[in-house]
Write an enzyme that holds these catalytic residues in place. Structure first.
Site, PDB file in Angstrom:
ATOM      1  N   GLU A 127      34.012 -50.791  21.405  1.00 16.37           N
ATOM      2  CA  GLU A 127      33.152 -51.889  20.940  1.00 16.37           C
ATOM      3  C   GLU A 127      33.932 -53.191  20.943  1.00 16.37           C
ATOM      4  O   GLU A 127      35.120 -53.215  20.594  1.00 16.37           O
ATOM      5  CB  GLU A 127      32.652 -51.673  19.496  1.00 16.37           C
ATOM      6  CG  GLU A 127      31.579 -50.649  19.352  1.00 16.37           C
ATOM      7  CD  GLU A 127      31.095 -50.504  17.905  1.00 16.37           C
ATOM      8  OE1 GLU A 127      31.099 -51.507  17.156  1.00 16.37           O
ATOM      9  OE2 GLU A 127      30.721 -49.369  17.548  1.00 16.37           O
ATOM     10  N   GLU A 179      34.205 -45.195  13.583  1.00 12.55           N
ATOM     11  CA  GLU A 179      34.854 -45.989  12.537  1.00 12.55           C
ATOM     12  C   GLU A 179      34.878 -45.344  11.144  1.00 12.55           C
ATOM     13  O   GLU A 179      34.308 -45.903  10.190  1.00 12.55           O
ATOM     14  CB  GLU A 179      34.172 -47.347  12.423  1.00 12.55           C
ATOM     15  CG  GLU A 179      34.174 -48.146  13.693  1.00 12.55           C
ATOM     16  CD  GLU A 179      33.589 -49.543  13.523  1.00 12.55           C
ATOM     17  OE1 GLU A 179      32.906 -49.796  12.519  1.00 12.55           O
ATOM     18  OE2 GLU A 179      33.826 -50.383  14.403  1.00 12.55           O
TER      19      GLU A 179
HETATM   20  C1  GAL Z   1      30.959 -52.047  14.111  1.00 11.78           C
HETATM   21  C2  GAL Z   1      29.936 -50.942  14.035  1.00 11.78           C
HETATM   22  C3  GAL Z   1      28.655 -51.246  14.730  1.00 11.78           C
HETATM   23  C4  GAL Z   1      28.228 -52.702  14.624  1.00 11.78           C
HETATM   24  C5  GAL Z   1      29.385 -53.620  14.908  1.00 11.78           C
HETATM   25  C6  GAL Z   1      29.072 -55.099  14.774  1.00 11.78           C
HETATM   26  O1  GAL Z   1      31.824 -51.985  13.013  1.00 11.78           O
HETATM   27  O2  GAL Z   1      30.449 -49.771  14.624  1.00 11.78           O
HETATM   28  O3  GAL Z   1      27.696 -50.353  14.275  1.00 11.78           O
HETATM   29  O4  GAL Z   1      27.582 -52.921  13.455  1.00 11.78           O
HETATM   30  O5  GAL Z   1      30.447 -53.322  14.046  1.00 11.78           O
HETATM   31  O6  GAL Z   1      29.236 -55.525  13.476  1.00 11.78           O
END
Ligand code: GAL
Length: 471
Positions: free
Chosen positions: A381, A196
């Protein structure tokens, strides 16, 4: 293809309120028809990041976590520090057991630069050996390791040289990547260069809630350009130095990056709301993708910054695209803010503990949109802060459903990684938000992991995919 034009039309489509998604998995909870809908070898697992779970780290977050903003509010909302976190550095066996219980066949985790290279040029062999043993053990358990090389944190010695404001950071990350690719290449084929870049720069240089805590559009854009250049360098280095095909599929490496995509819905029909939402979409969602596809970084913030730069070796740097999808923001123009907007969630929307809009339809739309790139996509994710564990099952099921629907409609989606295996240190929010399929009892000496109800949902999906959850 003209991706900016494509992005605009896709964005217009997104702005219309969609109909609720039809249920594609059936209502009988069997998930029995998944194999026919998804490609063979579909990866189904969880994702974590070193700083959020390992514990015992010392990097650019360490002092930041104890600090305060100019208005007196703490950098970390609940005033916790990452500290021992889940102690995953010492509890890999246990975490591997949880993955086997889930029936996962993939695990995305990050290697921590500050641990491997605590001072410039000084390499921690023991730590490198441990990461290698994790990758090997995962593979032995039938779990594909996907390794992220940079997930937000920098070693102190890199940060003190200016971090992402210094071109040298690209060289330093490139040498780090070379060492990791050589060390882990025999066990790792799936590489995620960066996590990200857009979120990291927005939080660090626009909202000022990640170190170094600045609010400056120009720095934000310049940092983003450096991260994109770093990605290109890293991809080439991995291709050169990972020379071992760990799983015998004919490829020594498969390289992607994890790109956070948010849906920016204009708050009203006002032209200004629409223009700002469209601008945010191009800057946040599209710029990195266009750059990687075209080999040229073009970033524009009218009146603040114009970057237009050809980058050798960037084109073709992605073998796959990782999408991190969490939800949607409504956008109201506010030109007094560095992000030029206020982002909010209407009061009638279902939300997570962090107040994020729960919107599974967005998963479908995002997958459809990015499939135009012609690359395999992994959802790297997707997850929910839900401390009671009441909403996670439905969240997982409905988002996975949207993914299956996209696959049936022709999207080449090859995997899904749930964020997260465990509760973890959620950056500026601290330990309070709970994203884990397994709840972590931080107060207990053994950082006890306890299954939330969504573990059963995950196992059902795994069975539907032909995987075999243990226990
Ligand atoms: C994403 C990030 C993760 C985690 C997730 C939940 O943006 O890559 O590290 O924090 O959000 O908020």
């Amino acid at each position: 293809m003209n991706f900016s034009r494509f992005a605009r039309s896709a964005f217009d489509a997104l702005a219309k309120d969609p109909h609720p998604s039809p249920c594609v998995l059936g209502s009988d909870d069997t998930f029995g028809n998944l194999r026919s809908s998804l490609p063979a070898g579909f990866l189904f697992g969880t994702a974590t990041a070193a700083h959020q779970i390992e514990g015992g780290l010392d990097n650019d977050w360490t002092d930041w976590e104890r600090g305060f903003h100019a208005d007196g509010s703490p950098h970390v909302k609940d005033r916790t520090v990452s500290g021992a976190a889940c102690d995953s550095w010492n509890r890999f066996d246990e975490d591997l057991g949880l993955m086997r219980h889930l029936g996962a066949n993939a695990y995305r985790f990050s290697v921590e630069w500050s641990r491997l290279e605590p001072a410039e040029g000084q390499w921690n062999d023991e730590a490198a050996e441990r990461y290698l043993s994790w990758a090997r053990r995962l593979r032995e358990a039938g779990i594909e390791p996907m390794v992220t090389l940079h997930h937000f944190t920098l070693p102190r010695w890199v940060a003190t040289q200016g971090g992402w404001m210094n071109d040298r950071t690209i060289d330093l990350l490139a040498s780090f990547t070379e060492r990791v690719a050589k060390k882990l290449g025999s066990a790792v084929d799936s590489w995620c260069t960066l996590n990200e870049p857009n979120v990291l720069m927005a939080m660090s240089y626009l909202k000022g809630v990640f170190p170094p805590g600045l609010k400056d559009q120009r720095l934000c854009a310049q940092g983003l350009a450096r991260l994109i250049r770093a990605h290109g360098r890293m991809a080439n280095i991995i291709r050169e130095y990972d020379t071992v095909d760990a799983d015998g599929d004919g490829f020594t490496s498969r390289i992607g990056l994890a790109h956070h995509v948010r849906i920016f819905q204009p708050a009203s029909r006002s032209p200004l709301d629409r223009i700002i939402a469209g601008f945010m979409d191009r800057f946040f969602n599209q710029a990195i993708i266009d750059a990687s596809a075209q080999g040229r970084i073009t970033l524009s913030i009218p009146g603040a910054v114009e970057i237009d730069e050809e980058v050798p070796n960037l084109k073709g740097s992605l073998d796959w695209l990782g999408i991190n999808y969490y939800g949607r923001d409504h956008v109201r123009a506010d030109l007094s803010d560095p992000s030029m907007s206020e982002q909010y969630v209407p009061a009638d929307r279902p939300v997570s503990d962090l107040g994020w809009d729960i919107w599974p339809e967005g998963m479908y739309q995002v997958l459809k949109r990015y499939s135009a790139l012609g690359l395999p996509i992994y959802v790297t994710e997707n997850g929910i802060a839900d401390h009671r564990g009441e909403k996670r099952s439905v969240f997982l099921r409905s988002h996975f459903e949207a993914l299956v629907r996209a696959a049936r409609d022709g999207v080449d989606v090859r995997g899904y990684f749930h964020w997260s295996l465990l509760d973890n240190f959620e950056w500026a929010e601290g330990h309070e938000p709970r994203f884990g399929l397994y709840r972590v009892d931080y107060a207990s000496a053994d950082k006890r992991r306890e299954a939330t109800p969504a573990v059963e949902t995950f196992r059902q999906i795994a069975r539907g995919l032909g995987l075999e959850p243990e226990g």
